[in-house]
Design an enzyme around this catalytic site. Structure first.
Site, short mmCIF file in Angstrom:
data_model
loop_
_atom_site.label_atom_id
_atom_site.label_comp_id
_atom_site.label_asym_id
_atom_site.label_seq_id
_atom_site.Cartn_x
_atom_site.Cartn_y
_atom_site.Cartn_z
N ASP A 1 -10.42 -3.92 40.25
CA ASP A 1 -10.33 -2.48 40.49
C ASP A 1 -9.19 -1.88 39.67
O ASP A 1 -9.36 -0.84 39.03
CB ASP A 1 -10.11 -2.23 41.99
CG ASP A 1 -9.93 -0.76 42.31
OD1 ASP A 1 -10.87 0.01 42.09
OD2 ASP A 1 -8.83 -0.38 42.76
N ALA A 2 -8.06 -2.54 39.66
CA ALA A 2 -6.91 -2.05 38.89
C ALA A 2 -7.18 -2.13 37.39
O ALA A 2 -6.84 -1.21 36.63
CB ALA A 2 -5.66 -2.85 39.24
#
EC number: 3.1.26.-
Length: 127
Positions: free
Chosen positions: A17-18
């Site tokens: 996600d990051a």
């Protein structure tokens, strides 16, 4: 044993996600000057679960068998909650994509991450 391969799909998705957020931001900034609020609105078109889920089927044909396995594991992961903004199937597909990106990043395969990101952006911009 491979440490990264033994991480849970949700841990991989947490990192992915990051990674994906950073890739999207760099992609948008690379287009040229824009106000932060414009960049944020544009980023949402890429990072929402619905947007991520749309590119997964087309992306699968470009994946290796090992990458498809990570994608499958991510899709089958069951988080403790589901967001109200996406259907469960969309959320599972977006988790799958994030798991794959997290896996590749933690494996140190940044070239493959960038290659897939380029393809993801191309697919997303066709919609």
């Amino acid at each position: 044993m491979d440490f990264v391969a033994n991480l849970s799909p949700l841990a991989l998705a947490y990192v992915g996600d990051a990674v994906y957020e950073l890739l999207v931001r760099a992609h948008l900034v690379g287009r040229g000057p824009a106000k932060p609020e414009q960049l944020h609105r544009e980023a949402l078109k890429y990072v929402r679960a619905t947007a991520q889920a749309r590119v997964v089927p087309a992306l699968e044909e470009y994946l290796t068998p090992a990458e498809k396995d990570i994608l499958r594991r991510g899709r089958n992961a069951r988080p403790g909650h589901l967001p109200r903004t996406a259907a469960p199937a969309e959320y599972h597909s977006s988790t799958a994509l994030e798991s794959l990106l997290g896996y590749l990043y933690l494996q140190g395969d940044w070239a493959r991450v960038e290659e897939l990101a380029h393809l993801i952006f191309k697919l997303a911009e066709q919609d």
